[in-house]
Design a protein around this motif. Structure first.
Motif, mmCIF file in Angstrom:
data_model
loop_
_atom_site.group_PDB
_atom_site.id
_atom_site.type_symbol
_atom_site.label_atom_id
_atom_site.label_comp_id
_atom_site.label_asym_id
_atom_site.label_seq_id
_atom_site.Cartn_x
_atom_site.Cartn_y
_atom_site.Cartn_z
ATOM 1 N N LEU A 216 37.877 11.064 53.014
ATOM 2 C CA LEU A 216 37.687 12.475 53.338
ATOM 3 C C LEU A 216 36.765 13.143 52.321
ATOM 4 N N THR A 217 36.917 12.788 51.054
ATOM 5 C CA THR A 217 36.063 13.346 50.007
ATOM 6 C C THR A 217 34.599 12.992 50.246
ATOM 7 N N GLN A 218 34.348 11.744 50.614
ATOM 8 C CA GLN A 218 32.971 11.330 50.907
ATOM 9 C C GLN A 218 32.395 12.117 52.082
ATOM 10 N N PHE A 219 33.227 12.328 53.083
ATOM 11 C CA PHE A 219 32.786 13.076 54.267
ATOM 12 C C PHE A 219 32.462 14.523 53.894
ATOM 13 N N ILE A 220 33.323 15.137 53.083
ATOM 14 C CA ILE A 220 33.098 16.521 52.665
ATOM 15 C C ILE A 220 31.840 16.636 51.814
ATOM 16 N N GLU A 221 31.607 15.646 50.938
ATOM 17 C CA GLU A 221 30.402 15.658 50.103
ATOM 18 C C GLU A 221 29.144 15.597 50.957
ATOM 19 N N SER A 222 29.206 14.836 52.044
ATOM 20 C CA SER A 222 28.042 14.765 52.930
ATOM 21 C C SER A 222 27.798 16.110 53.603
ATOM 22 N N ARG A 223 28.883 16.843 53.903
ATOM 23 C CA ARG A 223 28.732 18.174 54.498
ATOM 24 C C ARG A 223 28.146 19.143 53.482
ATOM 25 N N ILE B 78 45.126 17.678 60.416
ATOM 26 C CA ILE B 78 43.693 17.835 60.171
ATOM 27 C C ILE B 78 42.990 17.726 61.518
ATOM 28 N N GLU B 79 41.804 18.300 61.630
ATOM 29 C CA GLU B 79 40.966 18.099 62.809
ATOM 30 C C GLU B 79 39.618 17.560 62.362
ATOM 31 N N PHE B 80 39.337 16.318 62.747
ATOM 32 C CA PHE B 80 38.066 15.692 62.378
ATOM 33 C C PHE B 80 36.985 16.027 63.400
ATOM 34 N N SER B 81 35.796 16.349 62.899
ATOM 35 C CA SER B 81 34.625 16.565 63.743
ATOM 36 C C SER B 81 33.888 15.238 63.870
ATOM 37 N N THR B 82 33.816 14.710 65.074
ATOM 38 C CA THR B 82 33.122 13.449 65.308
ATOM 39 C C THR B 82 32.080 13.651 66.398
ATOM 40 N N VAL B 83 31.273 12.633 66.602
ATOM 41 C CA VAL B 83 30.184 12.740 67.579
ATOM 42 C C VAL B 83 30.257 11.575 68.557
ATOM 43 N N ASP C 106 29.947 16.912 70.224
ATOM 44 C CA ASP C 106 31.104 16.990 69.339
ATOM 45 C C ASP C 106 32.355 16.559 70.092
ATOM 46 N N VAL C 107 33.112 15.665 69.500
ATOM 47 C CA VAL C 107 34.422 15.263 69.989
ATOM 48 C C VAL C 107 35.360 15.327 68.800
ATOM 49 N N HIS C 108 36.481 16.004 68.968
ATOM 50 C CA HIS C 108 37.372 16.235 67.832
ATOM 51 C C HIS C 108 38.637 15.397 67.942
ATOM 52 N N ILE C 109 39.054 14.883 66.795
ATOM 53 C CA ILE C 109 40.290 14.109 66.688
ATOM 54 C C ILE C 109 41.239 14.854 65.751
ATOM 55 N N VAL C 110 42.389 15.228 66.282
ATOM 56 C CA VAL C 110 43.429 15.857 65.474
ATOM 57 C C VAL C 110 44.351 14.767 64.934
ATOM 58 N N GLY C 111 44.725 14.891 63.674
ATOM 59 C CA GLY C 111 45.722 14.010 63.082
ATOM 60 C C GLY C 111 46.978 14.808 62.774
ATOM 61 N N LEU C 112 48.125 14.344 63.236
ATOM 62 C CA LEU C 112 49.404 15.018 62.994
ATOM 63 C C LEU C 112 50.301 14.138 62.127
ATOM 64 N N TYR C 113 51.081 14.786 61.290
ATOM 65 C CA TYR C 113 51.999 14.101 60.378
ATOM 66 C C TYR C 113 51.261 13.144 59.445
ATOM 67 N N ILE C 114 50.121 13.577 58.957
ATOM 68 C CA ILE C 114 49.370 12.736 58.029
ATOM 69 C C ILE C 114 49.965 12.825 56.621
ATOM 70 N N ASP C 115 49.822 11.734 55.879
ATOM 71 C CA ASP C 115 50.099 11.743 54.444
ATOM 72 C C ASP C 115 48.791 12.107 53.769
ATOM 73 N N ALA D 105 51.539 23.134 63.339
ATOM 74 C CA ALA D 105 50.679 22.177 62.648
ATOM 75 C C ALA D 105 49.460 22.915 62.113
ATOM 76 N N LEU D 106 49.175 22.726 60.844
ATOM 77 C CA LEU D 106 47.946 23.253 60.257
ATOM 78 C C LEU D 106 46.911 22.140 60.358
ATOM 79 N N THR D 107 45.864 22.378 61.153
ATOM 80 C CA THR D 107 44.872 21.334 61.454
ATOM 81 C C THR D 107 43.466 21.844 61.154
ATOM 82 N N ASP D 108 43.223 22.201 59.927
ATOM 83 C CA ASP D 108 41.905 22.727 59.567
ATOM 84 C C ASP D 108 40.834 21.651 59.729
ATOM 85 N N HIS D 109 39.602 22.110 59.964
ATOM 86 C CA HIS D 109 38.486 21.207 60.188
ATOM 87 C C HIS D 109 38.127 20.443 58.922
ATOM 88 N N ASP D 110 38.299 19.124 58.968
ATOM 89 C CA ASP D 110 37.770 18.222 57.941
ATOM 90 C C ASP D 110 38.257 18.551 56.529
#
Length: 286
Positions: A94-101, A65-70, A75-84, A35-40
């Motif tokens: 996800l785009t909104q989250f990346i823009e905030s970063r 994917i691996e989401f960085s949450t609080v 930090d608490v991380h949530i991995v998503g597997l088999y995502i579309d 599984a490729l689970t890059d951060h955010d």
């Protein structure tokens, strides 16, 4: 039985191998699935899927994917597997989250430059790591390579550690929000490496119970740094809350030099039969 690895990172986030290099290494290690689970970010998934399908048809690529949450300031991380990863609503959030970063990184570069005298711009930082989601690990590498500091540790101790004067907090999302994102993309949300959060047993179980009610479907019970007793503890939680067993090396290449793909610190082994229940939970048929 062949091994699998359901937690890995490429240089699309804070790993050091390209997507193709990561897939080559996974096949060289005879992994049945990775599984490729890059951060955010899901930027590497299309390449990983097409490359693996063409070159390694005997190895399954699990889009993740691996989401960085609080959670309570940690930090608490949530991995998503088999995502579309092309799901429109998922991509929009996800785009909104990346823009905030991105906004956060622009501010942090400004503070380092104007207040700490470190000659760093966001544009220069991004150009040094093309295609990557910028994390503090990238700042550390950038500053060390250019001789602005003596070590990665100095970067975190003096400049951009959580309580340092030039640190800028990122936008926070809760674990429940990340679980919702994964479910919306048709994926299986997994609580990543819960031992690493150093919660009390009572607090960890309360978190697991709460996230189960929010739609959590799995937990990383097998992980590179777990002791046998820690693995047993998380497997017991998984059984109690009817969660799927997941896990992985959390491979980052040279950024975590003691962690190897597929086998972690040498003793990690995820058998491939763990994957079928996760596939079923995602509604995925091979």
């Amino acid at each position: 039985m062949r091994a699998i690895d359901l937690h890995t990172h490429s240089n699309c986030s804070d790993g050091t191998l390209t997507v193709k290099e990561l897939m080559d290494l996974a096949h060289a290690k005879n992994l049945a699935a990775i599984a490729l689970t890059d951060h955010d970010t899901v930027d590497g998934l299309d390449e990983a899927i097409s490359y693996t399908k063409e070159k390694y048809p005997d190895m399954e690529l699990v889009p993740g994917i691996e989401f960085s949450t609080v959670e309570e300031g940690k930090d608490v991380h949530i991995v998503g597997l088999y995502i579309d990863h092309h799901n429109e609503s998922f991509v929009s959030k996800l785009t909104q989250f990346i823009e905030s970063r991105t906004n956060r990184n622009v501010k942090m570069c400004d503070k380092l430059r104007k207040e700490a005298g470190i000659p760093i711009t966001y544009e220069e930082l991004v150009s040094s790591f093309p295609g990557a989601v910028i994390t503090r690990a990238h700042y550390a590498r950038f500053m060390v390579e250019r001789g602005y500091v003596n070590s990665r540790q100095e970067v975190f101790d003096k400049y951009i550690g959580d309580n340092c004067p030039y640190y800028v907090e990122r936008e926070k999302i809760s674990p429940e929000e990340a679980i919702g994102y994964v479910l919306e993309a048709g994926g299986v949300p997994v609580l990543a490496h819960p031992i690493l959060y150093h919660f009390s047993d009572r607090k960890l179980e309360a978190l697991v119970s709460r996230l189960k009610n929010a739609g959590l479907k799995g937990i990383e019970a097998i992980y590179s740094t777990y002791s046998p007793s820690e693995e047993r503890q998380i497997k017991e939680l998984a059984s109690k809350y009817e969660l799927l067993i997941s896990g992985g090396s959390d491979f980052h290449g040279a950024n975590k030099p003691k962690i190897d793909l597929g086998c972690g610190m040498g003793k990690l082994f995820l058998p491939e039969d763990l994957l079928e229940p996760i596939r079923r939970a995602a509604g995925t048929v091979n």
